[in-house]
Scaffold this active site. Sequence first.
Site, mmCIF file in Angstrom:
data_model
loop_
_atom_site.group_PDB
_atom_site.id
_atom_site.type_symbol
_atom_site.label_atom_id
_atom_site.label_comp_id
_atom_site.label_asym_id
_atom_site.label_seq_id
_atom_site.Cartn_x
_atom_site.Cartn_y
_atom_site.Cartn_z
ATOM 1 N N ASP A 1 0.899 -1.157 0.000
ATOM 2 C CA ASP A 1 0.000 0.000 0.000
ATOM 3 C C ASP A 1 0.934 1.202 0.000
ATOM 4 O OD1 ASP A 1 -1.546 2.210 0.796
ATOM 5 O OD2 ASP A 1 -2.973 0.906 1.834
ATOM 6 N N TYR B 1 -10.064 14.714 -5.937
ATOM 7 C CA TYR B 1 -9.121 14.166 -6.921
ATOM 8 C C TYR B 1 -8.226 15.286 -7.465
ATOM 9 C CZ TYR B 1 -7.523 11.413 -10.951
ATOM 10 O OH TYR B 1 -6.754 10.747 -11.870
ATOM 11 N N LYS C 1 -4.103 15.730 -7.106
ATOM 12 C CA LYS C 1 -3.229 15.768 -8.284
ATOM 13 C C LYS C 1 -2.512 17.113 -8.397
ATOM 14 C CE LYS C 1 -4.033 11.596 -9.725
ATOM 15 N NZ LYS C 1 -2.960 10.592 -9.732
ATOM 16 N N THR D 1 -8.380 2.769 -19.360
ATOM 17 C CA THR D 1 -7.914 1.892 -18.278
ATOM 18 C C THR D 1 -9.126 1.516 -17.409
ATOM 19 O OG1 THR D 1 -7.609 3.626 -16.641
ATOM 20 C CG2 THR D 1 -5.753 3.237 -18.139
HETATM 21 C C1 LIG Z 1 -9.142 9.961 -14.314
HETATM 22 C C2 LIG Z 1 -8.534 11.216 -14.743
HETATM 23 O O1 LIG Z 1 -7.559 11.675 -14.166
HETATM 24 C C3 LIG Z 1 -9.063 11.890 -15.921
HETATM 25 C C4 LIG Z 1 -10.323 12.593 -15.565
HETATM 26 O O2 LIG Z 1 -10.316 13.437 -14.717
HETATM 27 S S1 LIG Z 1 -11.647 12.104 -16.443
HETATM 28 C C5 LIG Z 1 -12.949 13.138 -15.878
HETATM 29 C C6 LIG Z 1 -13.597 12.509 -14.748
HETATM 30 N N1 LIG Z 1 -14.734 13.287 -14.431
HETATM 31 C C7 LIG Z 1 -15.492 12.942 -13.431
HETATM 32 O O3 LIG Z 1 -15.242 11.971 -12.753
HETATM 33 C C8 LIG Z 1 -16.679 13.841 -13.197
HETATM 34 C C9 LIG Z 1 -17.187 13.634 -11.836
HETATM 35 N N2 LIG Z 1 -18.522 14.185 -11.713
HETATM 36 C C10 LIG Z 1 -19.639 13.408 -11.742
HETATM 37 O O4 LIG Z 1 -19.597 12.208 -11.957
HETATM 38 C C11 LIG Z 1 -20.949 14.073 -11.431
HETATM 39 O O5 LIG Z 1 -20.872 15.431 -11.740
HETATM 40 C C12 LIG Z 1 -21.306 13.911 -9.953
HETATM 41 C C13 LIG Z 1 -21.521 12.436 -9.645
HETATM 42 C C14 LIG Z 1 -20.221 14.465 -9.056
HETATM 43 C C15 LIG Z 1 -22.530 14.673 -9.675
HETATM 44 O O6 LIG Z 1 -23.651 13.911 -10.022
HETATM 45 P P1 LIG Z 1 -25.057 14.590 -10.191
HETATM 46 O O7 LIG Z 1 -25.307 15.561 -9.119
HETATM 47 O O8 LIG Z 1 -26.023 13.512 -10.456
HETATM 48 O O9 LIG Z 1 -24.643 15.387 -11.438
HETATM 49 P P2 LIG Z 1 -25.410 15.974 -12.595
HETATM 50 O O10 LIG Z 1 -24.667 17.219 -12.895
HETATM 51 O O11 LIG Z 1 -26.876 16.008 -12.350
HETATM 52 O O12 LIG Z 1 -25.023 14.885 -13.741
HETATM 53 C C16 LIG Z 1 -25.281 13.522 -13.638
HETATM 54 C C17 LIG Z 1 -25.180 12.956 -15.041
HETATM 55 O O13 LIG Z 1 -23.900 13.320 -15.594
HETATM 56 C C18 LIG Z 1 -23.244 12.212 -16.173
HETATM 57 N N3 LIG Z 1 -21.823 12.403 -15.977
HETATM 58 C C19 LIG Z 1 -21.038 11.935 -14.989
HETATM 59 N N4 LIG Z 1 -19.791 12.305 -15.176
HETATM 60 C C20 LIG Z 1 -19.759 13.034 -16.310
HETATM 61 C C21 LIG Z 1 -18.748 13.678 -17.037
HETATM 62 N N5 LIG Z 1 -17.471 13.649 -16.639
HETATM 63 N N6 LIG Z 1 -19.076 14.339 -18.158
HETATM 64 C C22 LIG Z 1 -20.362 14.351 -18.581
HETATM 65 N N7 LIG Z 1 -21.343 13.747 -17.947
HETATM 66 C C23 LIG Z 1 -21.064 13.096 -16.815
HETATM 67 C C24 LIG Z 1 -23.808 11.017 -15.478
HETATM 68 O O14 LIG Z 1 -23.756 9.914 -16.375
HETATM 69 C C25 LIG Z 1 -25.248 11.464 -15.167
HETATM 70 O O15 LIG Z 1 -26.015 11.150 -16.293
HETATM 71 P P3 LIG Z 1 -27.568 10.742 -16.157
HETATM 72 O O16 LIG Z 1 -28.237 11.917 -15.553
HETATM 73 O O17 LIG Z 1 -27.973 10.454 -17.572
HETATM 74 O O18 LIG Z 1 -27.587 9.535 -15.268
HETATM 75 N N1 LIG Z 2 -6.906 6.579 -16.864
HETATM 76 C C1 LIG Z 2 -6.885 7.887 -17.007
HETATM 77 O O1 LIG Z 2 -7.555 8.437 -17.891
HETATM 78 C C2 LIG Z 2 -6.068 8.735 -16.105
HETATM 79 C C3 LIG Z 2 -5.379 8.243 -15.019
HETATM 80 N N2 LIG Z 2 -4.634 9.085 -14.246
HETATM 81 C C4 LIG Z 2 -3.854 8.601 -13.120
HETATM 82 O O2 LIG Z 2 -2.995 7.575 -13.577
HETATM 83 C C5 LIG Z 2 -2.713 6.656 -12.535
HETATM 84 C C6 LIG Z 2 -2.998 5.250 -13.021
HETATM 85 O O3 LIG Z 2 -4.388 5.172 -13.287
HETATM 86 P P1 LIG Z 2 -5.064 4.028 -14.166
HETATM 87 O O4 LIG Z 2 -4.018 3.126 -14.680
HETATM 88 O O5 LIG Z 2 -6.005 4.692 -15.055
HETATM 89 O O6 LIG Z 2 -5.928 3.334 -13.033
HETATM 90 P P2 LIG Z 2 -6.107 1.821 -12.596
HETATM 91 O O7 LIG Z 2 -7.227 1.834 -11.622
HETATM 92 O O8 LIG Z 2 -6.177 0.940 -13.786
HETATM 93 O O9 LIG Z 2 -4.730 1.518 -11.831
HETATM 94 C C7 LIG Z 2 -4.425 2.081 -10.609
HETATM 95 C C8 LIG Z 2 -3.673 1.058 -9.789
HETATM 96 O O10 LIG Z 2 -3.305 1.669 -8.543
HETATM 97 C C9 LIG Z 2 -3.459 0.688 -7.542
HETATM 98 N N3 LIG Z 2 -3.617 1.314 -6.226
HETATM 99 C C10 LIG Z 2 -4.675 2.026 -5.768
HETATM 100 N N4 LIG Z 2 -4.471 2.375 -4.486
HETATM 101 C C11 LIG Z 2 -3.267 1.888 -4.127
HETATM 102 C C12 LIG Z 2 -2.508 1.927 -2.940
HETATM 103 N N5 LIG Z 2 -2.956 2.545 -1.834
HETATM 104 N N6 LIG Z 2 -1.303 1.315 -2.920
HETATM 105 C C13 LIG Z 2 -0.832 0.676 -4.023
HETATM 106 N N7 LIG Z 2 -1.503 0.610 -5.176
HETATM 107 C C14 LIG Z 2 -2.707 1.211 -5.239
HETATM 108 C C15 LIG Z 2 -4.697 -0.095 -7.956
HETATM 109 O O11 LIG Z 2 -4.746 -1.358 -7.311
HETATM 110 C C16 LIG Z 2 -4.522 -0.184 -9.446
HETATM 111 O O12 LIG Z 2 -3.850 -1.357 -9.829
HETATM 112 C C17 LIG Z 2 -3.583 7.103 -11.359
HETATM 113 O O13 LIG Z 2 -2.794 7.866 -10.473
HETATM 114 C C18 LIG Z 2 -4.643 7.975 -12.002
HETATM 115 O O14 LIG Z 2 -5.137 8.923 -11.104
HETATM 116 C C19 LIG Z 2 -4.542 10.416 -14.529
HETATM 117 C C20 LIG Z 2 -5.208 10.942 -15.582
HETATM 118 C C21 LIG Z 2 -6.030 10.151 -16.453
#
Ligand SMILES: CC(=O)CC(=O)SCCNC(=O)CCNC(=O)[C@H](O)C(C)(C)COP(=O)(O)OP(=O)(O)OC[C@H]1O[C@@H](n2cnc3c(N)ncnc32)[C@H](O)[C@@H]1OP(=O)(O)O
Ligand SMILES: NC(=O)C1=CN([C@@H]2O[C@H](COP(=O)(O)OP(=O)(O)OC[C@H]3O[C@@H](n4cnc5c(N)ncnc54)[C@H](O)[C@@H]3O)[C@@H](O)[C@H]2O)C=CC1
Length: 255
Positions: free
Chosen positions: A58, A162, A166, A197
Site C-alpha cells: 500500500d 481528486y 493531483k 484503463t
Molecule cells: C481519471 C482522470 O484523471 C481523468 C479525468 O479526470 S476524467 C474526468 C472525470 N470526471 C469525473 O469523474 C466527473 C465527476 N462528476 C460526476 O460524476 C458528477 O458530476 C457527480 C456524480 C459528481 C454529480 O452527479 P449529479 O449531481 O447527479 O450530477 P449531474 O450534474 O446532475 O449529472 C449527472 C449525469 O452526468 C453524467 N456524468 C457523470 N460524469 C460526467 C462527465 N465527466 N461528463 C459528462 N457527464 C457526466 C452522469 O452519467 C449522469 O447522467 P444521467 O443523468 O444520464 O444519469
Molecule cells: N486513466 C486515465 O484516464 C487517467 C489516469 N490518471 C492517473 O494515472 C494513474 C494510473 O491510473 P489508471 O491506470 O487509469 O488506473 P487503474 O485503476 O487501472 O490503476 C491504478 C492502480 O493503482 C493501484 N492502487 C490504488 N491504491 C493503491 C494503494 N494505496 N497502494 C498501491 N496501489 C494502489 C490499484 O490497485 C490499481 O492497480 C492514477 O494515479 C490515475 O489517477 C490520470 C489521468 C487520467
Amino acid sequence: MFKGLVGLVTGGASGLGRATAEQLVKQGGRVVICDLPSSSGQEAAKQLGENSTFVPIDVTSEKDVKNALQRTFDKFGRLDVTVNCAGVATAARVYNFKKDQPFDLKSFQKTIEVNLIGTFNVIRLSAGLIGKNAPDADGQRGVIINTASVAAFDGQIGQAAYSASKAGVVGMTLPIARDLAKQGIRVVTIAPGLFRTPMMQSLPEPAIKQLEASVPFPSRLGQPREFALLVQSIIQNPMLNGETIRLDGSLRMQP
Ligand SMILES: CC(=O)CC(=O)SCCNC(=O)CCNC(=O)[C@H](O)C(C)(C)COP(=O)(O)OP(=O)(O)OC[C@H]1O[C@@H](n2cnc3c(N)ncnc32)[C@H](O)[C@@H]1OP(=O)(O)O
Ligand SMILES: NC(=O)C1=CN([C@@H]2O[C@H](COP(=O)(O)OP(=O)(O)OC[C@H]3O[C@@H](n4cnc5c(N)ncnc54)[C@H](O)[C@@H]3O)[C@@H](O)[C@H]2O)C=CC1
C-alpha cells in the site's frame, strides 16, 4: 535500450502502470511491480517473466514501501527509475442538495492519502536507494516519474478531492526536483488526459463518450502504451526535470 536498468512501478498491476512495466521490460529493463495485495500484480509479473517481480504494497505505508525497496535491492541490486502510478479516483459534489449530504470527509482524506501522500512516501524512500547509484557521465543517478492528471488544472464538477490530490503532485514536482538535483536525481510528472484503463471504465459509458468527443485530436481515449512511451522518453532525455507534462491530445475538460 534499457539493458541493466531497474524500475519500480507503483500501481503496476493495472492500466498505465502495467503498460509502463511492460514497456520497461520490452526495452530490456527489469521491473518491480508494486500494487495492493488484492491486485493482479502477481499475474502481471508472471506474464513479464524473470525480469519482473511483484511486491504487494500500500503506497501509504512506510513499512510496505521500505520492504519493496529492500526486495528490489535483493533481487536486482539497484534502482534507477521509480514510476508512481498508484492512484484512486473519487467523484462527488461538495454538497449534494438533492440528498442534503455534504462530501464525505473520509473519502476526501483517502484520496489525498493515496494520490498525494502515497506518492510522496514512495518518492522520499525511493530517493534513498536511487541515490546510492554511482553517477553516470552526466552526474545522473536516476529518475522519479509521477502521475498527476489534467484534473489538476481543469477538474470537473465532482473532482474537488481528486483535483486537489493531483494539484499537490504537480506542486511538489519542482521543489523535489530542486531538492534532489545535487544527487543527480531528476523528478518529472506526467498529467494524462483520458486513457482507456479500468479507472476510466468506472465512469458511466455516456460520460466516457462525451469526454472522448471533447478531445480535439486525436479524438479518442489514449492507449496506456502511449503513456508508457512518454515514460520512456523522460528516462532517455536528461534535460527533462522539474516539469509537469500534459499528455492529453490538447483536451481542456469542461465543467
Ligand atoms: C481519471 C482522470 O484523471 C481523468 C479525468 O479526470 S476524467 C474526468 C472525470 N470526471 C469525473 O469523474 C466527473 C465527476 N462528476 C460526476 O460524476 C458528477 O458530476 C457527480 C456524480 C459528481 C454529480 O452527479 P449529479 O449531481 O447527479 O450530477 P449531474 O450534474 O446532475 O449529472 C449527472 C449525469 O452526468 C453524467 N456524468 C457523470 N460524469 C460526467 C462527465 N465527466 N461528463 C459528462 N457527464 C457526466 C452522469 O452519467 C449522469 O447522467 P444521467 O443523468 O444520464 O444519469
Ligand atoms: N486513466 C486515465 O484516464 C487517467 C489516469 N490518471 C492517473 O494515472 C494513474 C494510473 O491510473 P489508471 O491506470 O487509469 O488506473 P487503474 O485503476 O487501472 O490503476 C491504478 C492502480 O493503482 C493501484 N492502487 C490504488 N491504491 C493503491 C494503494 N494505496 N497502494 C498501491 N496501489 C494502489 C490499484 O490497485 C490499481 O492497480 C492514477 O494515479 C490515475 O489517477 C490520470 C489521468 C487520467
